[in-house]
Design an enzyme around this catalytic site. Structure first.
Site, PDB file in Angstrom:
ATOM      1  N   SER A  91       0.849  -1.048   0.043  1.00 33.06           N
ATOM      2  CA  SER A  91      -0.038   0.188   0.058  1.00 33.06           C
ATOM      3  C   SER A  91       0.891   1.088   0.053  1.00 33.06           C
ATOM      4  CB  SER A  91      -0.984   0.140   1.294  1.00 33.06           C
ATOM      5  OG  SER A  91      -1.519   1.245   1.325  1.00 33.06           O
ATOM      6  N   TYR A 104      -1.490  -0.151  10.004  1.00 30.68           N
ATOM      7  CA  TYR A 104      -1.847  -0.963   8.902  1.00 30.68           C
ATOM      8  C   TYR A 104      -0.771  -0.499   8.125  1.00 30.68           C
ATOM      9  CZ  TYR A 104      -4.085  -1.747   4.322  1.00 30.68           C
ATOM     10  OH  TYR A 104      -4.209  -2.185   3.246  1.00 30.68           O
ATOM     11  N   LYS A 108       2.186  -2.701   6.059  1.00 28.99           N
ATOM     12  CA  LYS A 108       2.641  -2.768   4.608  1.00 28.99           C
ATOM     13  C   LYS A 108       4.013  -2.494   4.253  1.00 28.99           C
ATOM     14  CE  LYS A 108      -1.547  -4.088   3.273  1.00 28.99           C
ATOM     15  NZ  LYS A 108      -1.735  -5.337   2.425  1.00 28.99           N
TER      16      LYS A 108
END
Length: 207
Positions: A91, A104, A108
């Protein structure tokens, strides 16, 4: 002429189910050429200071360890076919800081590191390893964050659109085109481990 697909249920946080996914795929299609690690979770929206241990552990277990497991399980089958490709969906959050998606983003960023290291480790088997770092694509995971129930943009969604040159979110068709590119790269690229950043109007390759 289309292709052939086989649905196989799997909870990616469970080692035995991932092994079953690989085994059933190899049995069904008589081998394995390409692996795309796409599944991920994000059960918490907020600052790292406030994230519960349970949510942090779930993000790291699911988004990092499961990719590590799946790559390790798939490697011998891809090598047996004379080489192939592994693509890990990371991401843009793995490249940039975020106020409310820090955990998160950490997971990633780890995916990018996995791709870099496995590219060197799997290279002798002629297995290419790439990471793809998409920007914002509307999906069930982030729809409530970016859009209101009536379909209008939230404040967060409006900010993102204002900072995206094409002034829109990406589409699934656009995202799918990047793995297709990775699949077609020459075998000699196996050690390049490029990260493809997909942000509309600002796509770039980090190498």
């Amino acid at each position: 002429n289309g292709g052939e697909a086989a649905p196989i249920a799997c909870h990616i946080s469970h080692h035995d189910q991932l092994q079953g996914l690989v085994d059933k795929t190899v049995e069904r299609f008589e081998g394995l050429d390409i692996l795309v690690c796409n599944a991920a979770v994000n059960p918490f929206f907020g600052k790292l200071q406030d994230i519960p241990d349970s949510a942090f552990d779930k993000i790291m277990e699911t988004n990092i360890k499961s990719n590590h497991w799946l790559c390790r399980m798939s490697r011998p089958h891809i090598a047996a076919r004379g080489g192939g490709s592994i693509m890990i969906i990371s991401s843009i959050g793995g490249l940039r800081a975020s106020v409310n998606l820090g955990a998160y983003g950490i997971s990633k960023a780890a995916d990018l590191a996995i791709a870099r290291n496995l590219a060197f480790e799997y290279g002798p088997d002629k297995i290419r390893v790439n990471a793809i770092a998409p920007g914002f694509f509307l999906a069930e995971q982030n729809r409530a964050l970016l859009t209101n129930p009536d379909g209008s943009l939230t404040a967060r969604g409006e900010t993102i659109i204002k900072n995206t040159p094409f002034a829109r979110f990406g589409s699934s068709e656009e995202l799918v085109s990047v793995p297709c590119l990775c699949k077609q790269l020459a075998q000699e690229m196996c050690l390049a481990w490029p990260t493809f950043g997909c942000r509309l109007g600002a796509a770039h390759t980090r190498q």
